[in-house]
Motif scaffolding. Structure first.
Motif: not given
Length: 233
Positions: A39-45, A166-169, A191-199, A201-205
């Motif tokens: 989301m922060r466009r860091k190479v270490w991701a 790609f965030w919407l996918i 549980f992480m998938y639930v969290f990722y769902g909200a995350f 959407l945030t990344g998309f915006f």
């Protein structure tokens, strides 16, 4: 190696014989860190994500690695291998862009033609992989496993290319992934998938806003070229 044996056996147990594998938890935490870096466009991701993929690969091939949870999710396992390969490409692409003096990636909208191809690839890939995963003994409903695999492939490739969509996918993957993982007993990943769902959407915006700012900067530069007096105001 004692520490490796501990990693494979360590689990968090709770009532009614239920448990969480610590390597499943750690793998998902690495995935979360990778998503934050993306989301922060860091190479270490990318390398951080690869570490998480290696851990989760051992989790979802339960019978192969002697996991206490003897359930194979071949789509989930296969996508870890796909993640690693695609992440190597994304790592190279973002690193080269950064070394050339720019940012790791500039978010951009995919063309309408590319969007159509993504939709077709998602649906057709799911249809083609479902009988294959079924024959290999993947956990039902098998189409959901195939959907998750195809969505993960397209989303990771889209991230490497810098497409905002790609965030919407990922959102589409999460909607199917949560009920599948719960039914298979992979609670930490669900549980992480639930969290990722909200995350996601945030990344998309966040990426949408970055693209909007870049468009504004390009317009300002073009206007200044057309009217040099603007740059002196």
């Amino acid at each position: 190696m004692p520490w490796l044996q501990w990693l494979f056996d360590a689990r968090l147990e709770f009532g009614n014989g239920q448990f969480l594998l610590w390597r499943e938890v750690l793998g998902n935490l690495f995935g979360l860190l990778s998503a934050l870096g993306g989301m922060r466009r860091k190479v270490w991701a990318w390398p951080v994500g690869i570490l998480g993929n290696l851990l989760l690969l051992t989790v979802f091939l339960g019978t192969v690695f002697g996991s206490p949870n003897p359930v194979n999710l071949l789509g989930q396992a296969g996508r870890q291998v796909m993640f690693i390969l695609t992440s190597i490409y994304g790592w190279y692409r973002w690193s080269r862009a950064q070394h050339e003096g720019g940012t790791a990636v500039e978010p951009q909208w995919a063309s309408w033609g590319t969007r159509a191809l993504l939709v077709v690839a998602m649906v057709a890939g799911t249809a083609l992989l479902t009988p294959l995963f079924s024959a290999l003994g993947s956990f039902p409903p098998v189409w959901a496993d195939a959907w998750i695999f195809m969505g993960s492939l397209l989303a990771t490739y889209g991230m490497a290319k810098g497409w905002v969509e790609f965030w919407l996918i990922w959102v589409a993957v999460d909607l199917v992934g949560v009920p599948l993982l719960i039914s298979a007993g992979y609670w930490a990943s669900a549980f992480m998938y639930v969290f990722y769902g909200a995350f996601t959407l945030t990344g998309f915006f966040v990426w949408w806003r970055a693209r909007w700012r870049q468009d504004g900067e390009h317009v300002a530069v073009e206007t200044a070229h057309l009217d040099p007096t603007i740059s002196r105001r």
